[in-house]
Design a protein around this motif. Structure first.
Motif, short mmCIF file in Angstrom:
data_model
loop_
_atom_site.label_atom_id
_atom_site.label_comp_id
_atom_site.label_asym_id
_atom_site.label_seq_id
_atom_site.Cartn_x
_atom_site.Cartn_y
_atom_site.Cartn_z
N THR A 175 10.67 -31.30 -1.86
CA THR A 175 11.96 -30.82 -2.36
C THR A 175 13.10 -31.29 -1.48
O THR A 175 14.18 -31.65 -1.96
N ALA A 176 12.87 -31.31 -0.17
CA ALA A 176 13.93 -31.68 0.77
C ALA A 176 14.32 -33.14 0.65
O ALA A 176 15.51 -33.49 0.77
N VAL A 177 13.33 -34.02 0.43
CA VAL A 177 13.62 -35.46 0.45
C VAL A 177 13.90 -36.03 -0.93
O VAL A 177 14.46 -37.13 -1.04
N ALA A 178 13.52 -35.32 -2.00
CA ALA A 178 13.72 -35.85 -3.36
C ALA A 178 15.16 -35.59 -3.80
O ALA A 178 15.60 -34.45 -3.82
N PRO A 179 15.91 -36.64 -4.18
CA PRO A 179 17.30 -36.44 -4.59
C PRO A 179 17.45 -35.82 -5.97
O PRO A 179 18.50 -35.27 -6.29
N ASN A 180 16.43 -35.93 -6.82
CA ASN A 180 16.54 -35.37 -8.17
C ASN A 180 15.16 -34.97 -8.68
O ASN A 180 14.13 -35.25 -8.03
N GLU A 181 15.15 -34.34 -9.84
CA GLU A 181 13.90 -33.81 -10.40
C GLU A 181 12.92 -34.91 -10.75
O GLU A 181 11.71 -34.77 -10.56
N ARG A 182 13.41 -36.04 -11.25
CA ARG A 182 12.52 -37.13 -11.65
C ARG A 182 11.75 -37.67 -10.44
O ARG A 182 10.54 -37.87 -10.50
N LEU A 251 4.41 -28.22 10.62
CA LEU A 251 5.11 -29.51 10.69
C LEU A 251 5.88 -29.80 9.40
O LEU A 251 7.06 -30.21 9.44
N CYS A 252 5.24 -29.59 8.25
CA CYS A 252 5.94 -29.85 6.99
C CYS A 252 7.07 -28.85 6.77
O CYS A 252 8.14 -29.22 6.28
N GLY A 253 6.83 -27.59 7.13
CA GLY A 253 7.89 -26.59 6.99
C GLY A 253 9.08 -26.90 7.87
O GLY A 253 10.24 -26.77 7.45
N ALA A 254 8.82 -27.31 9.13
CA ALA A 254 9.92 -27.64 10.04
C ALA A 254 10.69 -28.86 9.55
O ALA A 254 11.93 -28.89 9.60
N ALA A 255 9.97 -29.88 9.07
CA ALA A 255 10.64 -31.07 8.56
C ALA A 255 11.46 -30.75 7.32
O ALA A 255 12.59 -31.25 7.15
N ALA A 256 10.92 -29.89 6.45
CA ALA A 256 11.66 -29.51 5.25
C ALA A 256 12.94 -28.76 5.61
O ALA A 256 14.00 -29.00 5.02
N ALA A 257 12.84 -27.85 6.59
CA ALA A 257 14.03 -27.09 7.00
C ALA A 257 15.11 -28.01 7.58
O ALA A 257 16.30 -27.79 7.38
N ARG A 258 14.67 -29.05 8.30
CA ARG A 258 15.63 -29.96 8.92
C ARG A 258 16.29 -30.88 7.90
O ARG A 258 17.48 -31.22 8.01
N LEU A 259 15.53 -31.30 6.88
CA LEU A 259 16.03 -32.30 5.93
C LEU A 259 16.61 -31.70 4.66
O LEU A 259 17.22 -32.42 3.87
N PHE A 260 16.43 -30.40 4.45
CA PHE A 260 16.82 -29.80 3.17
C PHE A 260 18.32 -29.86 2.95
O PHE A 260 19.10 -29.61 3.86
#
Length: 263
Positions: A175-182, A251-260
């Motif tokens: 979710t954090a890295v994807a710019p759109n739903e597609r 690790l994934c949770g921390a990366a998601a929080a940083r990039l979201f």
């Protein structure tokens, strides 16, 4: 004539919690999810139907040397449980949240008393609850069909909670890295099939060669299957498997929080 002021009656803790913005938001999001027939079908009915079929066929209930002395039913029940969490967290959750981002829902929520972070928490709670409920149903059906119930129940619960945390972490990272739903849907599929492969969906773990088995041990769902099977057999899940799951979650949770991004 004097009047006596009557102090207001404080609502009960349960009623106050039910009226809190977070629980109202969770209820609304849950109703929206249930209205999505495709999401409910693929997340709930498909794995449940698969276990019913495995339980009905007599041959799947007998131990097999090729499966390390386990029956096909015993081998595939943990794999189907992994499917439920992965489907919910990696294929459904990112599509919903990136869709909200595209439509400006997250940005508009930031101007209300309900911060966007509560929406993320509500979504995570919905998919966690969904996974737990479906996996309980799967376990009950498998037990009726002849598979043993978990003998190390505490280890079984810990394993499933860590699987849920790891898959939610992966889903939030998408979710954090994807710019759109597609793109979120595409990334979800790219992640889904390799993780299910190493969980043993196409080549069960007992029949994997040493290289594939090692890779599976360090994959989130391979570690999850290993932990769940050990707890069903009456052993505490291997520490290495639990650490792998916890590592993916952190690790994934921390990366998601940083990039979201909220918008």
């Amino acid at each position: 004539m004097t009047t006596t002021a009557v102090p207001p009656v404080a609502p009960s803790p349960a009623r106050a919690a039910a009226r809190s913005p977070f629980w109202l938001l969770t209820r609304i999001e849950g109703l929206l999810f249930l209205r999505s027939a495709g999401a409910v079908l693929w997340t709930a009915l498909v794995p449940v139907a698969a276990v019913v079929v495995l339980g009905v066929v007599p041959a799947t209930r007998h131990p097999s040397r090729s499966f390390g002395g386990l029956s096909p039913l015993q081998v595939y029940v943990p794999i189907v449980m992994m499917y439920v969490f992965l489907m919910a967290a990696v294929n459904l959750l990112p599509a919903v949240l990136t869709g909200y981002r595209e439509k400006g829902v997250l940005r508009r929520l930031s101007t209300t008393p309900v911060p966007p972070s509560r929406l993320l928490a509500a979504q995570g709670l919905i998919y966690l609850g969904l996974g737990v409920i479906i996996d309980v149903v799967i376990l009950l059906i498998a037990t009726v069909g002849g598979a043993p119930a978990p003998r190390q129940f505490a280890g079984f619960v810990v394993s499933l909670l860590l699987v849920a945390a790891a898959t939610l972490g992966i889903g939030m990272l998408i979710t954090a890295v994807a710019p759109n739903e597609r793109i979120a849907n595409g990334l979800g599929l790219i992640v889904f099939f390799p993780l299910m492969f190493f969980a043993g969906l196409w080549i069960p773990r007992p029949t994997m060669n040493p290289v594939l088995r090692t890779i599976s041990d360090y994959s989130p769902l391979g570690a999850g299957v290993r932990a769940v099977q050990a707890s069903i057999a009456g052993q505490w899940p291997p520490t290495a498997a639990l650490l792998v799951l916890a590592g993916y979650a952190v690790l994934c949770g921390a990366a998601a929080a940083r990039l979201f991004r909220w918008e």
